[in-house]
Design an enzyme around this catalytic site. Structure first.
Site, PDB file in Angstrom:
ATOM      1  N   LYS A  54       7.584  -0.396   9.482  1.00  0.00           N
ATOM      2  CA  LYS A  54       7.461  -0.381   8.014  1.00  0.00           C
ATOM      3  C   LYS A  54       6.451   0.673   7.593  1.00  0.00           C
ATOM      4  O   LYS A  54       6.685   1.444   6.664  1.00  0.00           O
ATOM      5  CB  LYS A  54       7.027  -1.759   7.497  1.00  0.00           C
ATOM      6  CG  LYS A  54       8.145  -2.777   7.521  1.00  0.00           C
ATOM      7  CD  LYS A  54       7.653  -4.187   7.247  1.00  0.00           C
ATOM      8  CE  LYS A  54       8.789  -5.171   7.434  1.00  0.00           C
ATOM      9  NZ  LYS A  54       8.368  -6.569   7.467  1.00  0.00           N
ATOM     10  N   GLN A  98       3.344 -10.346   6.850  1.00  0.00           N
ATOM     11  CA  GLN A  98       4.380 -10.427   7.885  1.00  0.00           C
ATOM     12  C   GLN A  98       4.482 -11.864   8.406  1.00  0.00           C
ATOM     13  O   GLN A  98       3.483 -12.438   8.850  1.00  0.00           O
ATOM     14  CB  GLN A  98       4.035  -9.451   9.024  1.00  0.00           C
ATOM     15  CG  GLN A  98       5.071  -9.388  10.120  1.00  0.00           C
ATOM     16  CD  GLN A  98       6.392  -8.768   9.669  1.00  0.00           C
ATOM     17  OE1 GLN A  98       6.423  -7.753   8.992  1.00  0.00           O
ATOM     18  NE2 GLN A  98       7.491  -9.407  10.039  1.00  0.00           N
ATOM     19  N   ASP A 121       8.685  -8.666  -1.327  1.00  0.00           N
ATOM     20  CA  ASP A 121       9.626  -9.438  -0.521  1.00  0.00           C
ATOM     21  C   ASP A 121      10.459 -10.381  -1.391  1.00  0.00           C
ATOM     22  O   ASP A 121      11.401 -11.016  -0.905  1.00  0.00           O
ATOM     23  CB  ASP A 121       8.852 -10.281   0.511  1.00  0.00           C
ATOM     24  CG  ASP A 121       9.058  -9.780   1.925  1.00  0.00           C
ATOM     25  OD1 ASP A 121       9.930  -8.926   2.130  1.00  0.00           O
ATOM     26  OD2 ASP A 121       8.330 -10.254   2.821  1.00  0.00           O
TER      27      ASP A 121
END
Ligand code: NDP
Length: 297
Positions: A54, A98, A121
């Site tokens: 990422k 994460q 997200d």
């Protein structure tokens, strides 16, 4: 019929290209430098690979990548204090913690700490609510990627019969909402669904997000349907070693469907591309600028 292969890898590259162009314009015209902060708790090797990936792609499109690594035994208070700091930092447009996190921390509670405007997200209940009520939301990256692939493959989705197999908060539910917002007739199937083959029989669009290798077979598919396979399952190869397969039995389904995503190389690459898209969108919204075209739901 042999299905057209929907090339998610190539499409993800075009999404990243659009993001990079937009980032360059934000810098040149407004002096803005979008930033994505990723928080990793502990030393899970798979998570470390994801975070590295990422970070690399974030930098490649010209954005700032901010990484915070916290020890596995970090207290909830210290983690929440970091999130509060990132919420308040105008240089941070997107925040991602994460997952999975160690057992003493709650993923739901962590997401609740993130400013919904920076929740790239799309997991915060405010974003779930905005999406469900057809308002401007931050949309979970994987379903957003699936929607982009479907629009590209089919054009307008209005009036299509869509079946989403799976009802997770991460994929199934937001996917169903997005399809509904695009005026599909949507059915959500799950582990208690009776007669899944019967439910799939009339589906013009199938999105499989189950986590069961090759569960959906060609006999269940309407000829010409478009199949989006979200599943990522690692299975043993007869000759030893492992490989990745989806939730869809690719060979039998590709023989019946009109278009299908492969695994790997379908939905997977779209997820990070959409994370970058969401970050640039968040930056535009935070600064009262028009949203980047083609990168939102
Ligand atoms: P979850 O385990 O959270 O949800 C799975 C869903 O599948 C549940 O709603 C479950 O139903 C349903 N299900 C389970 N068994 C059946 C069955 N026999 N028939 C019908 N439905 C069933 O998984 P996720 O949504 O997080 O992920 C799904 C898959 O997608 C996984 O393989 C995951 O690895 C992959 N994934 C891929 C991503 C990518 O970037 N490509 C990103 C995220 C996920 P119930 O609710 O009743 O239990």
């Amino acid at each position: 019929m042999t299905a057209t292969v929907i090339d998610g890898k190539a499409f993800a590259a075009t999404v990243r290209h659009k993001v990079a162009e937009h980032v360059a314009r934000l810098k040149a015209d407004h002096g803005l430098h979008p930033g994505l902060a990723v928080v990793l708790v502990g030393e899970d090797p798979a998570s470390e690979v994801y975070v590295r990936n990422k970070g690399k792609q974030t930098v490649e499109v010209g954005m700032n990548s901010i990484e915070h690594k916290l020890p596995a035994d970090v207290s909830k208070e210290d983690l929440y204090a970091l999130i509060a700091k990132l919420n308040a930092d105008p240089a941070v447009n997107g925040i991602l913690v994460q997952f999975p996190v160690p057992a003493h921390l709650s993923e739901t509670d962590i997401v609740a700490q993130i400013d919904p405007a920076k929740d790239v997200d799309g997991l915060h209940v405010v974003n779930a609510g905005l999406l469900a009520s057809g308002q401007r939301a931050m949309v979970s990256c994987t379903p957003l990627g699936c929607l982009m692939l479907l629009r590209d493959a089919l054009g307008a989705l209005s009036g299509k019969n869509a079946v989403v197999v799976g009802r997770s908060n991460l994929v199934g539910k937001p996917m169903a909402q997005l399809l509904l917002n695009d005026s599909c007739t949507v059915t959500i199937a799950h582990s208690r669904t009776q007669d899944l083959p019967g439910v799939l029989r009339d589906a013009d669009i199938v999105v499989a997000a189950v986590g069961r290798p090759k569960m959906v077979i060609g006999d269940w598919i309407k000829p010409g349907a478009t199949i989006i396979d979200v599943g990522i399952n690692r299975v043993e190869k007869p000759e030893g070693g492992t490989r990745l397969v989806g939730d869809v039995d690719y060979e039998s389904c590709a023989a019946v469907a009109g278009a299908i995503t492969p695994v790997p190389g379908g939905v997977g690459p779209m997820t990070i591309a959409c994370l970058l898209a969401n970050t640039v969108t968040a930056c535009c919204r935070a600064n009262g600028l028009p949203e980047p075209e083609g990168l939102t739901a």
